[in-house]
Design a protein around this motif. Structure first.
Motif, PDB file in Angstrom:
ATOM      1  N   GLU A  85     -31.647  -5.486   0.162  1.00 37.21           N
ATOM      2  CA  GLU A  85     -32.355  -6.383  -0.409  1.00 37.21           C
ATOM      3  C   GLU A  85     -32.714  -6.029  -1.620  1.00 37.21           C
ATOM      4  O   GLU A  85     -32.871  -4.638  -2.035  1.00 37.21           O
ATOM      5  CB  GLU A  85     -33.940  -6.578   0.327  1.00 37.21           C
ATOM      6  CG  GLU A  85     -33.615  -7.278   1.729  1.00 37.21           C
ATOM      7  CD  GLU A  85     -33.510  -8.777   1.438  1.00 37.21           C
ATOM      8  OE1 GLU A  85     -34.100  -9.533   0.442  1.00 37.21           O
ATOM      9  OE2 GLU A  85     -32.634  -9.454   2.240  1.00 37.21           O
ATOM     10  N   LYS A 117     -39.036 -12.493  -4.947  1.00 35.15           N
ATOM     11  CA  LYS A 117     -37.864 -12.960  -4.457  1.00 35.15           C
ATOM     12  C   LYS A 117     -37.733 -14.395  -4.345  1.00 35.15           C
ATOM     13  O   LYS A 117     -36.679 -15.026  -4.186  1.00 35.15           O
ATOM     14  CB  LYS A 117     -37.759 -12.555  -2.841  1.00 35.15           C
ATOM     15  CG  LYS A 117     -36.391 -13.060  -2.228  1.00 35.15           C
ATOM     16  CD  LYS A 117     -36.536 -12.290  -0.782  1.00 35.15           C
ATOM     17  CE  LYS A 117     -35.035 -12.688  -0.393  1.00 35.15           C
ATOM     18  NZ  LYS A 117     -35.147 -12.345   1.049  1.00 35.15           N
ATOM     19  N   SER A 121     -23.023  -9.981  -8.704  1.00 35.16           N
ATOM     20  CA  SER A 121     -24.270 -10.180  -8.281  1.00 35.16           C
ATOM     21  C   SER A 121     -24.696 -11.716  -8.828  1.00 35.16           C
ATOM     22  O   SER A 121     -24.039 -12.107  -9.753  1.00 35.16           O
ATOM     23  CB  SER A 121     -25.199  -9.190  -8.791  1.00 35.16           C
ATOM     24  OG  SER A 121     -26.666  -9.459  -8.383  1.00 35.16           O
ATOM     25  N   SER A 139     -28.440 -12.080  -5.120  1.00 34.83           N
ATOM     26  CA  SER A 139     -27.628 -11.619  -3.883  1.00 34.83           C
ATOM     27  C   SER A 139     -26.689 -10.803  -4.580  1.00 34.83           C
ATOM     28  O   SER A 139     -26.405 -10.845  -5.788  1.00 34.83           O
ATOM     29  CB  SER A 139     -26.752 -13.047  -3.285  1.00 34.83           C
ATOM     30  OG  SER A 139     -26.009 -13.716  -4.461  1.00 34.83           O
ATOM     31  N   ARG A 140     -26.465  -9.776  -3.564  1.00 33.87           N
ATOM     32  CA  ARG A 140     -25.225  -8.795  -4.147  1.00 33.87           C
ATOM     33  C   ARG A 140     -24.145  -8.469  -2.960  1.00 33.87           C
ATOM     34  O   ARG A 140     -24.418  -7.796  -2.298  1.00 33.87           O
ATOM     35  CB  ARG A 140     -26.064  -7.440  -4.589  1.00 33.87           C
ATOM     36  CG  ARG A 140     -25.264  -6.221  -4.926  1.00 33.87           C
ATOM     37  CD  ARG A 140     -25.095  -6.236  -6.359  1.00 33.87           C
ATOM     38  NE  ARG A 140     -23.742  -5.530  -6.682  1.00 33.87           N
ATOM     39  CZ  ARG A 140     -24.117  -4.224  -6.961  1.00 33.87           C
ATOM     40  NH1 ARG A 140     -24.959  -3.686  -6.851  1.00 33.87           N
ATOM     41  NH2 ARG A 140     -23.033  -3.506  -7.442  1.00 33.87           N
ATOM     42  N   PRO A 141     -23.175  -9.486  -2.898  1.00 40.38           N
ATOM     43  CA  PRO A 141     -22.327  -9.496  -1.875  1.00 40.38           C
ATOM     44  C   PRO A 141     -21.295  -8.337  -1.830  1.00 40.38           C
ATOM     45  O   PRO A 141     -21.052  -8.065  -0.765  1.00 40.38           O
ATOM     46  CB  PRO A 141     -21.429 -10.915  -2.010  1.00 40.38           C
ATOM     47  CG  PRO A 141     -21.622 -11.112  -3.505  1.00 40.38           C
ATOM     48  CD  PRO A 141     -23.102 -10.802  -3.955  1.00 40.38           C
ATOM     49  N   PRO A 199     -34.537 -15.106  -6.586  1.00 42.21           N
ATOM     50  CA  PRO A 199     -33.618 -14.616  -5.661  1.00 42.21           C
ATOM     51  C   PRO A 199     -32.334 -13.946  -6.105  1.00 42.21           C
ATOM     52  O   PRO A 199     -31.683 -14.573  -7.011  1.00 42.21           O
ATOM     53  CB  PRO A 199     -33.507 -15.607  -4.617  1.00 42.21           C
ATOM     54  CG  PRO A 199     -33.738 -17.063  -5.139  1.00 42.21           C
ATOM     55  CD  PRO A 199     -34.774 -16.453  -6.435  1.00 42.21           C
ATOM     56  N   ARG A 212     -28.420 -20.769 -11.430  1.00 42.24           N
ATOM     57  CA  ARG A 212     -27.563 -19.452 -11.054  1.00 42.24           C
ATOM     58  C   ARG A 212     -27.169 -18.792 -11.927  1.00 42.24           C
ATOM     59  O   ARG A 212     -26.229 -19.473 -12.893  1.00 42.24           O
ATOM     60  CB  ARG A 212     -26.623 -19.993  -9.791  1.00 42.24           C
ATOM     61  CG  ARG A 212     -27.256 -20.307  -8.473  1.00 42.24           C
ATOM     62  CD  ARG A 212     -26.330 -21.053  -7.623  1.00 42.24           C
ATOM     63  NE  ARG A 212     -25.000 -20.267  -7.611  1.00 42.24           N
ATOM     64  CZ  ARG A 212     -24.657 -19.759  -6.592  1.00 42.24           C
ATOM     65  NH1 ARG A 212     -25.167 -19.508  -5.405  1.00 42.24           N
ATOM     66  NH2 ARG A 212     -23.357 -19.107  -6.400  1.00 42.24           N
ATOM     67  N   GLN A 243     -25.869  -3.187  -3.382  1.00 41.90           N
ATOM     68  CA  GLN A 243     -25.037  -3.690  -2.629  1.00 41.90           C
ATOM     69  C   GLN A 243     -25.268  -3.513  -1.220  1.00 41.90           C
ATOM     70  O   GLN A 243     -25.580  -2.519  -0.714  1.00 41.90           O
ATOM     71  CB  GLN A 243     -23.507  -3.676  -2.840  1.00 41.90           C
ATOM     72  CG  GLN A 243     -22.602  -4.334  -2.107  1.00 41.90           C
ATOM     73  CD  GLN A 243     -22.102  -4.155  -0.664  1.00 41.90           C
ATOM     74  OE1 GLN A 243     -22.212  -2.975  -0.195  1.00 41.90           O
ATOM     75  NE2 GLN A 243     -22.017  -5.045   0.065  1.00 41.90           N
TER      76      GLN A 243
END
Length: 140
Positions: free
Chosen positions: A69, A78, A91, A84-86, A82, A35, A66
């Motif tokens: 997808e 993906k 990110s 993520s962008r919370p 993968p 990660r 944000q």
């Protein structure tokens, strides 16, 4: 199990915002997932993830907005990368099931877009004076 180096980038700035990535580098074993976190010191609409294989130029992996997808470029999926962008400042890119071919520099970038407006300055929008001719090709 053999180990190899997965190279990552540290801190940089874009559009006056400072971006930082963690970890700075990672030595890992084949098959694990890594990660990579990217954090901006201000809210930015878009985050971009790139990689640079040895001896090659930067290649865009995906664009992350944000709440949506990520949009992946050709050759990237993906499942393998993968994202993520919370929120607007953070990110995470995961490199899944790493192998020696994934050893690379990974970079995050960021930008801000206001849809429906032209963000160029008025000076950039002006046409060049009529007396200026286009650049000439060098003579041979």
């Amino acid at each position: 199990m053999p180990t190899f180096l997965l190279l990552l980038l540290g801190q940089g700035s874009v559009f006056g915002a400072i971006l930082s990535q963690k970890p700075l580098r990672n030595i890992c074993q084949r098959g694990i997932s890594v990660r990579i976190q990217c954090e901006a010191d201000s809210q930015l609409t878009l985050m971009f993830w790139y990689r640079q294989l040895p001896g090659q130029s930067l290649t865009l992996i995906a664009t992350a907005n944000q709440g949506s997808e990520a949009t992946y470029e050709s050759g990237f999926t993906k499942d393998k990368f993968p994202i993520s962008r919370p929120n607007f400042t953070f990110s995470i890119l995961t490199v899944s099931s790493v192998n020696p071919e994934d050893s690379s520099f990974y970079f995050c970038g960021a930008g801000d877009t206001v849809w429906g407006t032209d963000q160029r300055s008025e000076q950039e929008l002006q046409l060049p004076p009529a007396h200026l001719s286009p650049p000439q090709s060098p003579s041979r």
